[in-house]
Enzyme design. Sequence first.
Site, PDB file in Angstrom:
ATOM      1  N   SER A 115      38.755  46.042 -39.181  1.00 59.28           N
ATOM      2  CA  SER A 115      37.328  46.032 -38.677  1.00 59.28           C
ATOM      3  C   SER A 115      37.361  45.724 -37.008  1.00 59.28           C
ATOM      4  O   SER A 115      35.828  45.465 -36.623  1.00 59.28           O
ATOM      5  CB  SER A 115      37.123  44.475 -38.920  1.00 59.28           C
ATOM      6  OG  SER A 115      36.367  44.298 -40.719  1.00 59.28           O
ATOM      7  N   LYS A 253      37.001  41.375 -30.679  1.00 59.26           N
ATOM      8  CA  LYS A 253      37.190  42.215 -32.162  1.00 59.26           C
ATOM      9  C   LYS A 253      38.291  41.534 -32.997  1.00 59.26           C
ATOM     10  O   LYS A 253      39.445  42.656 -32.428  1.00 59.26           O
ATOM     11  CB  LYS A 253      36.373  43.371 -32.814  1.00 59.26           C
ATOM     12  CG  LYS A 253      35.723  43.315 -33.560  1.00 59.26           C
ATOM     13  CD  LYS A 253      35.104  42.813 -34.323  1.00 59.26           C
ATOM     14  CE  LYS A 253      34.938  41.684 -36.068  1.00 59.26           C
ATOM     15  NZ  LYS A 253      36.141  41.307 -36.588  1.00 59.26           N
TER      16      LYS A 253
END
Length: 316
Positions: A115, A253
Amino acid sequence: MLSPLPGCLSRRALASARPLLSCALLAIVTTASACATAPPPPSAPPAASGGAAPPGASAPGETAPAAARTEIDEGGAALLRAEGVDGAFVLFDAARGVTRVVNPDRAAARYVPASTFKIPNTIIGLETGVIPDERFTLRWDGTQRSVPDWNRDHDLASAMKHSVVWFYQEVARRIGPERMQAHLDALGYGNRDISGGIDQFWLSGGLRISPHEQIDFLRRLRAGALPCSARSVDIVKRILVLEQTPAYTLRGKTGMEMDERSSTGWLVGYVERGADTYFFATVLLGAGSDGERIMPLRRSLTRALLKRHGALPEDA
């Protein structure tokens, strides 16, 4: 070496030649002095390779640091061993030009981005118009998924915050393979391999990226040196904020990919602390059964390593 004068040369001829010899010697000395003081010709710029910038080198748009060096962090490696995990950590201190590396061999290898790919996926979605703005929303399809936060409608910011896989899979499908490949090539992201399916290539397909390459990409993002609009960059920067305090701003992230054989966990991003910026990439590796244990360690180990090198205050 000057040749001896021929024996037949008369004293009168030698006397008449002295002014000419003096001029010649003066010319030789002047030329030699000019050669000694003239700067060397500029070297040709290195050819672009499309890969990550060398550790410590300035990304386009960055101010060059006074010096650049790489340090191996053995103490940081001990932190990973104490938690019983393999992996790597890279920190680039932009103000000082220092790159600190935990486990250099691991830091140079490429892994599935999982991701963390939501960062370039967002940029490409914005640049192609698939994502028109931050208010872009997709409706939940009603399928119950393992993460409760995924089981509802999401806009762009909430999809990034909760790392909603189905949302970004739909974005990738709307971008399509041709545009995705063209933009990945232009961004110079990892090995640029989208094999394995348009909605799977960053999860279980062919895309791979190293911690060093993650940092190179983030540096170019922050410097405005990616081939995309300032608007796209500003939107991505806003939705990447994890923590914002008077002392620092942390953007980042996570990423996590697990199967029956292996687990790969990421946390990548950067810290802005006063005039200093620190770019970081953590990757943790384990067997398939290690995934649940690696997930919280991505944050806790990264935080400890950022504090260790002054990127975060001790009380953060």
